[in-house]
Enzyme design. Structure first.
Site, PDB file in Angstrom:
ATOM      1  N   PHE A 131      12.479   4.066  21.281  1.00 25.96           N
ATOM      2  CA  PHE A 131      12.303   5.044  20.184  1.00 25.96           C
ATOM      3  C   PHE A 131      12.442   6.361  20.470  1.00 25.96           C
ATOM      4  CE2 PHE A 131      10.074   4.457  16.056  1.00 25.96           C
ATOM      5  CZ  PHE A 131      10.323   2.995  15.965  1.00 25.96           C
ATOM      6  N   THR A 137       0.846  -1.228   0.073  1.00 25.83           N
ATOM      7  CA  THR A 137      -0.011   0.013   0.071  1.00 25.83           C
ATOM      8  C   THR A 137       0.879   1.180   0.088  1.00 25.83           C
ATOM      9  OG1 THR A 137       0.035  -0.321   2.363  1.00 25.83           O
ATOM     10  CG2 THR A 137      -2.113  -1.117   1.244  1.00 25.83           C
ATOM     11  N   CYS A 196       7.586   1.975   5.815  1.00 28.04           N
ATOM     12  CA  CYS A 196       6.200   2.126   6.744  1.00 28.04           C
ATOM     13  C   CYS A 196       5.947   3.403   7.203  1.00 28.04           C
ATOM     14  CB  CYS A 196       6.089   1.047   7.849  1.00 28.04           C
ATOM     15  SG  CYS A 196       6.147  -0.821   7.129  1.00 28.04           S
ATOM     16  N   GLU A 214      -0.681  -5.969  10.939  1.00 27.73           N
ATOM     17  CA  GLU A 214       0.677  -6.500  11.209  1.00 27.73           C
ATOM     18  C   GLU A 214       1.639  -5.451  11.892  1.00 27.73           C
ATOM     19  OE1 GLU A 214       1.937  -9.648  11.031  1.00 27.73           O
ATOM     20  OE2 GLU A 214       3.374  -8.683  12.087  1.00 27.73           O
ATOM     21  N   PHE A 215       2.301  -5.662  12.887  1.00 26.97           N
ATOM     22  CA  PHE A 215       3.005  -4.778  13.660  1.00 26.97           C
ATOM     23  C   PHE A 215       4.651  -5.115  13.472  1.00 26.97           C
ATOM     24  CE2 PHE A 215      -1.253  -4.782  15.549  1.00 26.97           C
ATOM     25  CZ  PHE A 215      -1.387  -3.723  15.634  1.00 26.97           C
ATOM     26  N   LEU A 216       5.240  -6.270  12.847  1.00 24.23           N
ATOM     27  CA  LEU A 216       6.408  -6.487  12.764  1.00 24.23           C
ATOM     28  C   LEU A 216       7.297  -5.457  12.175  1.00 24.23           C
ATOM     29  CD1 LEU A 216       7.600  -7.029   9.789  1.00 24.23           C
ATOM     30  CD2 LEU A 216       6.326  -9.210   9.923  1.00 24.23           C
ATOM     31  N   ARG A 217       8.546  -5.362  12.900  1.00 19.53           N
ATOM     32  CA  ARG A 217       9.648  -4.580  12.442  1.00 19.53           C
ATOM     33  C   ARG A 217      10.541  -5.163  11.432  1.00 19.53           C
ATOM     34  NH1 ARG A 217      12.272  -4.357  18.141  1.00 19.53           N
ATOM     35  NH2 ARG A 217      11.491  -6.353  17.940  1.00 19.53           N
ATOM     36  N   GLU A 218      11.076  -4.552  10.543  1.00 20.17           N
ATOM     37  CA  GLU A 218      12.208  -5.359   9.683  1.00 20.17           C
ATOM     38  C   GLU A 218      13.382  -5.401  10.579  1.00 20.17           C
ATOM     39  OE1 GLU A 218      12.528  -3.356   5.749  1.00 20.17           O
ATOM     40  OE2 GLU A 218      10.365  -3.537   5.673  1.00 20.17           O
TER      41      GLU A 218
HETATM   42  N1  LIG Z   1       7.443  -4.067   5.677  1.00 23.48           N
HETATM   43  C1  LIG Z   1       7.011  -4.299   6.724  1.00 23.48           C
HETATM   44  O1  LIG Z   1       7.871  -4.374   7.745  1.00 23.48           O
HETATM   45  C2  LIG Z   1       5.548  -4.396   7.121  1.00 23.48           C
HETATM   46  C3  LIG Z   1       5.035  -4.343   8.537  1.00 23.48           C
HETATM   47  C4  LIG Z   1       3.661  -4.306   8.817  1.00 23.48           C
HETATM   48  C5  LIG Z   1       2.859  -3.852   7.908  1.00 23.48           C
HETATM   49  N2  LIG Z   1       3.273  -3.841   6.667  1.00 23.48           N
HETATM   50  C6  LIG Z   1       2.358  -3.389   5.433  1.00 23.48           C
HETATM   51  O2  LIG Z   1       2.161  -4.638   4.701  1.00 23.48           O
HETATM   52  C7  LIG Z   1       2.169  -4.224   3.396  1.00 23.48           C
HETATM   53  C8  LIG Z   1       3.012  -5.002   2.664  1.00 23.48           C
HETATM   54  O3  LIG Z   1       4.464  -4.507   2.678  1.00 23.48           O
HETATM   55  P1  LIG Z   1       5.572  -4.857   2.180  1.00 23.48           P
HETATM   56  O4  LIG Z   1       6.770  -4.375   2.750  1.00 23.48           O
HETATM   57  O5  LIG Z   1       5.577  -6.214   2.343  1.00 23.48           O
HETATM   58  O6  LIG Z   1       5.380  -4.333   0.476  1.00 23.48           O
HETATM   59  P2  LIG Z   1       6.247  -5.267  -0.710  1.00 23.48           P
HETATM   60  O7  LIG Z   1       6.120  -4.021  -1.550  1.00 23.48           O
HETATM   61  O8  LIG Z   1       7.599  -5.610  -0.288  1.00 23.48           O
HETATM   62  O9  LIG Z   1       5.485  -6.532  -0.683  1.00 23.48           O
HETATM   63  C9  LIG Z   1       4.286  -6.287  -1.580  1.00 23.48           C
HETATM   64  C10 LIG Z   1       4.184  -7.422  -2.539  1.00 23.48           C
HETATM   65  O10 LIG Z   1       2.894  -7.867  -3.193  1.00 23.48           O
HETATM   66  C11 LIG Z   1       3.047  -8.227  -4.513  1.00 23.48           C
HETATM   67  N3  LIG Z   1       1.721  -8.269  -5.184  1.00 23.48           N
HETATM   68  C12 LIG Z   1       1.216  -7.156  -5.615  1.00 23.48           C
HETATM   69  N4  LIG Z   1       0.132  -7.125  -6.122  1.00 23.48           N
HETATM   70  C13 LIG Z   1      -0.245  -8.729  -5.994  1.00 23.48           C
HETATM   71  C14 LIG Z   1      -1.347  -9.635  -6.282  1.00 23.48           C
HETATM   72  N5  LIG Z   1      -2.422  -8.991  -6.732  1.00 23.48           N
HETATM   73  N6  LIG Z   1      -0.961 -10.745  -6.338  1.00 23.48           N
HETATM   74  C15 LIG Z   1       0.145 -11.284  -5.461  1.00 23.48           C
HETATM   75  N7  LIG Z   1       1.000 -10.501  -5.161  1.00 23.48           N
HETATM   76  C16 LIG Z   1       0.978  -9.202  -5.442  1.00 23.48           C
HETATM   77  C17 LIG Z   1       4.146  -7.285  -5.011  1.00 23.48           C
HETATM   78  O11 LIG Z   1       4.732  -7.749  -6.305  1.00 23.48           O
HETATM   79  C18 LIG Z   1       5.082  -7.225  -3.888  1.00 23.48           C
HETATM   80  O12 LIG Z   1       6.197  -8.424  -3.850  1.00 23.48           O
HETATM   81  C19 LIG Z   1       1.985  -2.765   3.315  1.00 23.48           C
HETATM   82  O13 LIG Z   1       0.495  -2.319   3.322  1.00 23.48           O
HETATM   83  C20 LIG Z   1       2.761  -2.399   4.479  1.00 23.48           C
HETATM   84  O14 LIG Z   1       2.386  -1.207   5.119  1.00 23.48           O
HETATM   85  C21 LIG Z   1       4.536  -3.919   6.133  1.00 23.48           C
HETATM   86  O1  LIG Z   2      14.474   5.844  18.265  1.00 25.63           O
HETATM   87  C1  LIG Z   2      14.263   5.591  17.093  1.00 25.63           C
HETATM   88  C2  LIG Z   2      13.742   4.529  16.604  1.00 25.63           C
HETATM   89  C3  LIG Z   2      13.664   4.400  15.091  1.00 25.63           C
HETATM   90  N1  LIG Z   2      14.038   5.339  14.475  1.00 25.63           N
HETATM   91  C4  LIG Z   2      13.884   5.374  12.842  1.00 25.63           C
HETATM   92  O2  LIG Z   2      12.634   5.080  12.671  1.00 25.63           O
HETATM   93  C5  LIG Z   2      12.430   4.136  11.424  1.00 25.63           C
HETATM   94  C6  LIG Z   2      11.541   3.220  11.764  1.00 25.63           C
HETATM   95  O3  LIG Z   2      11.988   2.150  12.569  1.00 25.63           O
HETATM   96  P1  LIG Z   2      11.271   0.942  13.125  1.00 25.63           P
HETATM   97  O4  LIG Z   2      10.373   1.225  13.502  1.00 25.63           O
HETATM   98  O5  LIG Z   2      12.353   0.157  13.864  1.00 25.63           O
HETATM   99  O6  LIG Z   2      11.316   0.063  11.478  1.00 25.63           O
HETATM  100  P2  LIG Z   2      10.120  -0.433  10.810  1.00 25.63           P
HETATM  101  O7  LIG Z   2      10.697  -2.003  10.441  1.00 25.63           O
HETATM  102  O8  LIG Z   2       9.925   0.447   9.660  1.00 25.63           O
HETATM  103  O9  LIG Z   2       8.737  -0.757  11.747  1.00 25.63           O
HETATM  104  C7  LIG Z   2       7.801   0.236  11.699  1.00 25.63           C
HETATM  105  O10 LIG Z   2       6.833  -0.022  10.796  1.00 25.63           O
HETATM  106  C8  LIG Z   2       6.388  -1.496  10.533  1.00 25.63           C
HETATM  107  C9  LIG Z   2       5.339  -1.371   9.144  1.00 25.63           C
HETATM  108  O11 LIG Z   2       4.066  -0.598   9.573  1.00 25.63           O
HETATM  109  C10 LIG Z   2       5.636  -1.672  11.852  1.00 25.63           C
HETATM  110  O12 LIG Z   2       4.781  -2.940  11.710  1.00 25.63           O
HETATM  111  C11 LIG Z   2       6.637  -1.486  13.102  1.00 25.63           C
HETATM  112  O13 LIG Z   2       5.631  -1.846  14.174  1.00 25.63           O
HETATM  113  C12 LIG Z   2       7.014  -0.013  13.138  1.00 25.63           C
HETATM  114  O14 LIG Z   2       7.827  -0.202  14.128  1.00 25.63           O
HETATM  115  C13 LIG Z   2      13.904   3.794  11.116  1.00 25.63           C
HETATM  116  O15 LIG Z   2      14.286   4.618  10.037  1.00 25.63           O
HETATM  117  C14 LIG Z   2      14.820   3.979  12.300  1.00 25.63           C
HETATM  118  O16 LIG Z   2      16.207   4.406  11.932  1.00 25.63           O
HETATM  119  C15 LIG Z   2      14.623   6.517  14.864  1.00 25.63           C
HETATM  120  O17 LIG Z   2      15.200   7.528  14.148  1.00 25.63           O
HETATM  121  N2  LIG Z   2      14.767   6.837  16.275  1.00 25.63           N
END
Ligand SMILES: NC(=O)c1ccc[n+]([C@@H]2O[C@H](COP(=O)([O-])OP(=O)(O)OC[C@H]3O[C@@H](n4cnc5c(N)ncnc54)[C@H](O)[C@@H]3O)[C@@H](O)[C@H]2O)c1
Ligand SMILES: O=c1ccn([C@@H]2O[C@H](COP(=O)(O)OP(=O)(O)O[C@H]3O[C@H](CO)[C@@H](O)[C@H](O)[C@H]3O)[C@@H](O)[C@H]2O)c(=O)[nH]1
Length: 443
Positions: free
Chosen positions: A259, A86, A270, A152-156
């Site tokens: 944070f 999204t 995100c 979903e709330f995971l952190r990369e």
């Molecule tokens: N990355 C994160 O840490 C994280 C954590 C929580 C929530 N989110 C949310 O989850 C969603 C996905 O994030 P992301 O970082 O994984 O994005 P991303 O762009 O890495 O992954 C999305 C994937 O969906 C595929 N796709 C698109 N349309 C499709 C379809 N019709 N059928 C099958 N595959 C299709 C794309 O090719 C792409 O690989 C977003 O809404 C994001 O805000 C992401």
């Molecule tokens: O004290 C801090 C903490 C973080 N950051 C920055 O903030 C950004 C985001 O960090 P982090 O939240 O750890 O990474 P994400 O993996 O993007 O995770 C966030 O975004 C995800 C996608 O929505 C959510 O699922 C997670 O809960 C939320 O933490 C990064 O650039 C960090 O460097 C700072 O500058 N200072």
């Protein structure tokens, strides 16, 4: 259970592999052919600690497979997780829901028996209710095709542990269904029972509340970072030290230490886009307080990048033209090779655009960084980035940089000037080795 995961990027690939780890039979649907081919061969297309092993193990066991066919997904499973992207709309106004709409409509037409579509993507409030109606309209199973929302709330960088041991699970159910809450909530509770048994709180809400929990969490985290960065700017103006300040602030348990790290600001796939999308949606709903608040959070965040460029320029005597600058870090945070909206790359590119010659090193994001910013010189080691530099910038706080030997790095550079954009390096050993060290808000 037989489960499909639609969209296998950062979130979907993690979710699919973790569901396989919990014993489920998982079919991942991914439209990107390169991404799908890598995943199907058990190879992770991005850097995420621990996920490579999970993926390889479960692809080899046959418990995790990949396809590009939504029809195959509908045949395989009755539980479908929606994990497509999204991103921010090109015009900057809100979230682009094309992937969500495309996936939901593409799947719904194949749902000819009772099924559950579970949204995990981050969406503007109101999207889930609209999609619930669309699913029931398009599915041959009609209202027996149900939509629930499970944000979903995971952190990369911590994706596996966050998925297997989350702080909480939120399940949004459609309270407007004619027969009450439907079965979707029950099916998800069953799926998450092992987590609930292990003490993870599982909270059931209505659809809009579930959507809002997600964006509120990200907005709060972003606000915390922008707050501390605004404090850092006051520290600069007043001659105080933001690192000592946050140490003292964080002892208040109501505030906490997490944070609260000042620096070049938040980035990634995100926080920046979610803050903007939530602000935009709040504005559409006529809630100026949230729209205004998040506008300021975004502005303060982007300001950190220009403040860093200004600080670098000042350290070089007022101009970066023809200066050689070494940059440590390209990823938006350590533990990831994700460079989406990376503050480190934005600062590096801005300095290069002002006439500097910039060499960047990142332990994981060399390839992704090269693709995102091909004009920068992406080198293979921390020392290579430092070699001949007039100024060294620390922009992503990888442990490797904290462990670097200031004497050895000092021997590589032309001038021992260090700007710590993350305020995480201990300046003492650097100063002892003859370096001038600066950081935003830090003396
Ligand atoms: N990355 C994160 O840490 C994280 C954590 C929580 C929530 N989110 C949310 O989850 C969603 C996905 O994030 P992301 O970082 O994984 O994005 P991303 O762009 O890495 O992954 C999305 C994937 O969906 C595929 N796709 C698109 N349309 C499709 C379809 N019709 N059928 C099958 N595959 C299709 C794309 O090719 C792409 O690989 C977003 O809404 C994001 O805000 C992401
Ligand atoms: O004290 C801090 C903490 C973080 N950051 C920055 O903030 C950004 C985001 O960090 P982090 O939240 O750890 O990474 P994400 O993996 O993007 O995770 C966030 O975004 C995800 C996608 O929505 C959510 O699922 C997670 O809960 C939320 O933490 C990064 O650039 C960090 O460097 C700072 O500058 N200072």
């Amino acid at each position: 259970m037989r489960i499909s995961v639609i969209g296998c990027g950062y979130l979907g690939a993690t979710h699919a592999a973790c569901l396989a780890e919990l014993g489920h039979d998982v079919l991942g649907v991914e439209t990107d052919p390169r991404q799908r081919a890598l995943l199907a061969s058990g190879e992770l297309p991005f850097h995420e600690p621990g996920l490579d092993t999970l993926l390889a193990t479960h692809v080899a066991s046959g418990r995790l497979r990949f396809t590009d066919s939504l029809a195959e997904a509908a045949a395989h499973a009755d539980l479908h997780f929606l994990c497509v992207g999204t991103p921010q709309r090109r015009d900057g106004r809100g979230a682009d829901l094309a992937q969500v709409d495309g996936a939901v409509e593409g799947l719904a037409v194949h749902l000819d028996r009772p099924a559950y579509v579970v949204g995990k993507s981050t969406v503007p409030v109101g999207t889930a209710a609209r999609l619930a109606r669309r699913v029931a309209e398009l599915a041959p199973a009609g209202a027996d095709a149900e939509l629930v929302w499970n944000p979903e709330f995971l952190r990369e960088g911590h994706a596996v542990e966050d998925t297997l041991r989350p702080d909480r699970v939120v399940i949004g159910v459609d309270t407007h269904r004619p027969e009450g809450e439907g079965l979707g909530g029950k099916v998800l509770r069953e799926l998450y029972a092992p987590l609930e048994d292990a003490g993870v709180p599982v909270l059931v809400t209505d659809l809009p509340t579930a959507e809002l929990v997600k964006v509120s969490a990200n907005a709060f985290l972003a606000t915390k970072v922008s707050f501390v960065n605004a404090v850092a700017e006051v520290c600069d103006a007043a001659g105080a030290d933001v690192v000592a300040l946050t140490e003292a602030l964080g002892h208040d348990v109501r505030i906490g230490k997490r944070f609260l790290s000042p620096g070049i600001g938040f980035g990634g796939g995100c926080l920046p886009k979610d803050v903007r999308a939530f602000g935009h949606r709040a504005g559409e709903l006529g809630v100026a307080s949230m729209a205004d608040l998040l506008g300021v959070v975004d502005d303060v965040n982007l300001r950190q990048r220009s403040r860093t460029v200004a600080a670098a320029t000042a350290m070089l005597g007022g101009s970066v033209t023809r200066a050689r600058i070494g940059v440590w870090g390209a990823a938006f945070k350590p533990g990831s090779d994700d460079v989406r909206d990376s503050p480190a790359l934005a600062v590096a590119s801005a300095l290069q655009a002002r006439g500097a010659s910039v060499a960047v090193y990142d332990p994981a994001a060399r390839e992704t960084g090269r693709r995102m910013a091909p004009d920068l010189d992406h080198v293979g080691s921390a020392l290579d980035a430092a070699r001949g530099a007039d100024l060294l910038l620390h922009l992503t706080e990888w442990p490797e940089f904290a462990a670097a030997d200031p004497v050895a790095v000092g021997a590589a550079v032309r001038r021992p000037l260090l700007l710590d954009g993350r305020t995480t390096l201990d300046p003492a050993p650097w100063r002892a080795a003859g370096w001038t060290v600066r950081g935003l808000g830090r003396r």
